[in-house]
Design an enzyme around this catalytic site. Structure first.
Site, mmCIF file in Angstrom:
data_model
loop_
_atom_site.group_PDB
_atom_site.id
_atom_site.type_symbol
_atom_site.label_atom_id
_atom_site.label_comp_id
_atom_site.label_asym_id
_atom_site.label_seq_id
_atom_site.Cartn_x
_atom_site.Cartn_y
_atom_site.Cartn_z
ATOM 1 N N LYS A 67 62.363 -58.025 -22.207
ATOM 2 C CA LYS A 67 61.167 -58.869 -22.345
ATOM 3 C C LYS A 67 59.901 -58.219 -21.789
ATOM 4 C CE LYS A 67 63.069 -63.554 -22.347
ATOM 5 N NZ LYS A 67 63.051 -64.825 -21.601
ATOM 6 N N ASP A 103 58.489 -69.299 -23.363
ATOM 7 C CA ASP A 103 59.321 -69.908 -22.314
ATOM 8 C C ASP A 103 58.581 -71.013 -21.562
ATOM 9 O OD1 ASP A 103 61.696 -68.464 -22.706
ATOM 10 O OD2 ASP A 103 60.958 -66.774 -21.515
ATOM 11 N N ALA A 129 62.525 -66.469 -8.453
ATOM 12 C CA ALA A 129 61.244 -65.822 -8.767
ATOM 13 C C ALA A 129 61.465 -64.631 -9.694
ATOM 14 C CB ALA A 129 60.552 -65.387 -7.475
ATOM 15 N N GLY A 131 62.341 -63.201 -13.839
ATOM 16 C CA GLY A 131 61.546 -63.193 -15.068
ATOM 17 C C GLY A 131 61.283 -64.579 -15.615
ATOM 18 N N ASN A 152 62.542 -68.198 -2.872
ATOM 19 C CA ASN A 152 63.366 -67.106 -3.410
ATOM 20 C C ASN A 152 64.028 -66.325 -2.287
ATOM 21 O OD1 ASN A 152 64.235 -65.779 -5.846
ATOM 22 N ND2 ASN A 152 63.084 -63.976 -5.179
ATOM 23 N N ARG A 153 65.247 -65.831 -2.607
ATOM 24 C CA ARG A 153 66.008 -65.021 -1.646
ATOM 25 C C ARG A 153 65.185 -63.814 -1.210
ATOM 26 N NH1 ARG A 153 71.302 -62.198 -4.082
ATOM 27 N NH2 ARG A 153 69.677 -61.355 -5.440
ATOM 28 N N ARG A 157 59.406 -60.656 -3.757
ATOM 29 C CA ARG A 157 59.333 -60.940 -5.187
ATOM 30 C C ARG A 157 58.559 -62.245 -5.429
ATOM 31 N NH1 ARG A 157 64.666 -60.799 -9.015
ATOM 32 N NH2 ARG A 157 63.627 -60.254 -10.962
ATOM 33 N N TYR A 227 71.693 -73.454 -19.298
ATOM 34 C CA TYR A 227 71.870 -74.460 -20.345
ATOM 35 C C TYR A 227 73.319 -74.901 -20.538
ATOM 36 C CZ TYR A 227 71.883 -69.983 -22.838
ATOM 37 O OH TYR A 227 72.083 -68.685 -23.215
ATOM 38 N N GLY A 246 69.260 -76.848 -18.909
ATOM 39 C CA GLY A 246 68.170 -76.132 -19.567
ATOM 40 C C GLY A 246 68.280 -76.069 -21.085
HETATM 41 P P1 NDP Z 1 66.260 -62.509 -13.275
HETATM 42 O O1 NDP Z 1 67.400 -61.558 -13.142
HETATM 43 O O2 NDP Z 1 64.939 -61.994 -13.682
HETATM 44 O O3 NDP Z 1 66.064 -63.288 -11.875
HETATM 45 C C1 NDP Z 1 67.171 -63.757 -11.189
HETATM 46 C C2 NDP Z 1 66.753 -64.721 -10.103
HETATM 47 O O4 NDP Z 1 67.960 -65.221 -9.503
HETATM 48 C C3 NDP Z 1 65.953 -64.107 -8.972
HETATM 49 O O5 NDP Z 1 65.112 -65.089 -8.404
HETATM 50 C C4 NDP Z 1 67.051 -63.717 -7.979
HETATM 51 O O6 NDP Z 1 66.606 -63.633 -6.640
HETATM 52 C C5 NDP Z 1 67.964 -64.896 -8.096
HETATM 53 N N1 NDP Z 1 69.333 -64.607 -7.697
HETATM 54 C C6 NDP Z 1 70.245 -63.851 -8.361
HETATM 55 N N2 NDP Z 1 71.407 -63.831 -7.679
HETATM 56 C C7 NDP Z 1 71.217 -64.586 -6.553
HETATM 57 C C8 NDP Z 1 72.043 -64.945 -5.459
HETATM 58 N N3 NDP Z 1 73.327 -64.537 -5.384
HETATM 59 N N4 NDP Z 1 71.523 -65.756 -4.497
HETATM 60 C C9 NDP Z 1 70.233 -66.183 -4.577
HETATM 61 N N5 NDP Z 1 69.407 -65.868 -5.596
HETATM 62 C C10 NDP Z 1 69.897 -65.076 -6.571
HETATM 63 O O7 NDP Z 1 66.787 -63.647 -14.271
HETATM 64 P P2 NDP Z 1 65.904 -64.579 -15.222
HETATM 65 O O8 NDP Z 1 64.722 -65.015 -14.454
HETATM 66 O O9 NDP Z 1 65.694 -63.928 -16.525
HETATM 67 O O10 NDP Z 1 66.883 -65.825 -15.492
HETATM 68 C C11 NDP Z 1 67.137 -66.791 -14.467
HETATM 69 C C12 NDP Z 1 67.960 -67.932 -15.049
HETATM 70 O O11 NDP Z 1 67.211 -68.652 -16.035
HETATM 71 C C13 NDP Z 1 69.235 -67.467 -15.735
HETATM 72 O O12 NDP Z 1 70.283 -68.319 -15.344
HETATM 73 C C14 NDP Z 1 68.945 -67.656 -17.213
HETATM 74 O O13 NDP Z 1 70.125 -67.976 -17.931
HETATM 75 C C15 NDP Z 1 68.002 -68.858 -17.187
HETATM 76 N N6 NDP Z 1 67.109 -68.903 -18.340
HETATM 77 C C16 NDP Z 1 67.154 -70.009 -19.159
HETATM 78 C C17 NDP Z 1 66.325 -70.112 -20.247
HETATM 79 C C18 NDP Z 1 66.395 -71.334 -21.111
HETATM 80 O O14 NDP Z 1 65.798 -71.320 -22.204
HETATM 81 N N7 NDP Z 1 67.079 -72.401 -20.713
HETATM 82 C C19 NDP Z 1 65.359 -69.043 -20.580
HETATM 83 C C20 NDP Z 1 65.375 -67.936 -19.651
HETATM 84 C C21 NDP Z 1 66.234 -67.884 -18.589
HETATM 85 P P3 NDP Z 1 66.117 -62.219 -6.013
HETATM 86 O O15 NDP Z 1 64.698 -62.060 -6.433
HETATM 87 O O16 NDP Z 1 66.273 -62.426 -4.559
HETATM 88 O O17 NDP Z 1 67.038 -61.155 -6.553
#
Ligand code: NDP
Length: 286
Positions: A67, A103, A129, A131, A152-153, A157, A227, A246
């Site tokens: 993206k 989105d 926090a 994408g 956010n963890r 970020r 979702y 979602g």
């Molecule tokens: P990214 O990989 O860009 O971000 C992941 C996020 O999850 C970060 O904030 C990360 O924190 C956090 N994270 C990951 N693992 C852990 C953990 N073990 N403990 C705490 N925090 C954690 O993913 P996206 O932003 O692209 O997607 C996020 C969610 O949104 C996904 O589940 C995706 O399926 C959903 N989504 C749904 C859509 C819809 O249309 N319904 C559209 C787009 C996404 P850190 O920064 O600390 O790593």
């Protein structure tokens, strides 16, 4: 051979239900159209985009991990995509590629449908926090949200995202917290209109609950961007929250792509929703 071709580019994309949802929409308006899943590794993305453009694909969706990279591969970046820092929809206008992000619109519509919430003057807490949080929270702030709280963890970020929000919408009050700051989060939650779970925690059945349950108060509006059913949604409902998944976000981001490609007004939301529900139900039975 179908008259029009569309695609979803990602790595991987096998699990996607977008083909069922989009093709149901195309059928509903009488278009002979194919929507294909295209798995493309990052190093081949630019080549694939050139190929689809030359083969006159009318447009495509883009998912993880492409993206952000797509921003450099289009001729025009529409304002919502510039705010989002990513593109999830491309329109091929006779070889001129226009990049959009749908989105934010998708999540806004989902919140409106689930909770009757509009964006202006509202306070939203995003848990995550990455994408998806970035694409939606900046859009929310630019659309008039009063306040955004980011938890956010990885604090840096969230701080970087807060800077992007402030740049896009100086009037929006932004607060950054870490998950361990429970008391401060509880204070913010007393004021929020919706809590949005935007991490990837919960995608797998064995994942822990994404948000500590002591933060979930009765009556709180909770949306999990995931979702499918999650432990968070189950627990939030038990604790008296209004909890939704979602699926509508996925639906409406796809509906907006469909509108951009076809110009169909009104778009065939009911047909697309029925196909999405059926495809997700079929996956759940596997
Ligand atoms: P990214 O990989 O860009 O971000 C992941 C996020 O999850 C970060 O904030 C990360 O924190 C956090 N994270 C990951 N693992 C852990 C953990 N073990 N403990 C705490 N925090 C954690 O993913 P996206 O932003 O692209 O997607 C996020 C969610 O949104 C996904 O589940 C995706 O399926 C959903 N989504 C749904 C859509 C819809 O249309 N319904 C559209 C787009 C996404 P850190 O920064 O600390 O790593």
């Amino acid at each position: 051979m179908p008259e029009q071709r569309y695609a979803l580019l990602g790595w991987p994309v096998k699990h996607s239900v977008s083909p069922q949802m989009q093709e149901a929409g195309f059928r509903a308006i009488g278009l002979d159209t194919a929507y294909e899943l295209v798995e493309v590794p990052p190093e081949q993305l630019a080549h694939k985009v050139r190929e689809l453009t030359l083969r006159r694909y009318r447009g495509w969706n883009i998912t993880v991990p492409h993206k952000q990279a797509m921003l450099r591969l289009v001729d025009v970046v529409e304002p919502a995509a510039a705010l989002a820092g990513s593109i999830n929809t491309v329109v091929n206008a006779d070889g001129r590629l226009v990049g959009h992000s749908t989105d934010g619109y998708g999540l806004a519509m989902a919140l409106r449908e689930a909770f009757g919430l509009m964006l202006p003057k509202r306070h939203f807490l995003f848990w995550g926090a990455g994408g998806a949080a970035r694409a939606t929270s900046v859009y929310f702030a630019a659309s008039g949200a009063r306040a955004i709280t980011l938890v956010n963890r990885t604090r840096e970020r969230a701080a970087a995202l807060a800077d992007a929000i402030r740049a896009a919408a100086p009037a929006c009050a932004v607060t950054v917290l870490e998950p361990a700051e429970t008391a401060a989060i509880r204070d913010r939650l007393d004021d929020v209109d919706a809590l949005i779970q935007a991490t990837s925690v919960g995608l797998h059945a064995a994942d822990p609950i994404a948000i500590p349950e002591e933060l979930l108060r009765p009556g709180l509006n909770v949306m999990d961007m995931i979702y499918r059913p999650t432990r968070l949604l189950e627990r939030a409902a038990e604790l008296g929250c209004r909890a939704v998944d979602g699926k509508s976000m996925l639906l409406y981001q796809g509906v907006r792509s469909f509108e951009l490609w076809t110009g169909a007004q009104p778009p065939p939301v009911a047909a697309m929703r029925a196909a999405l529900d059926a495809a997700l139900a079929a996956q759940a039975r596997l």
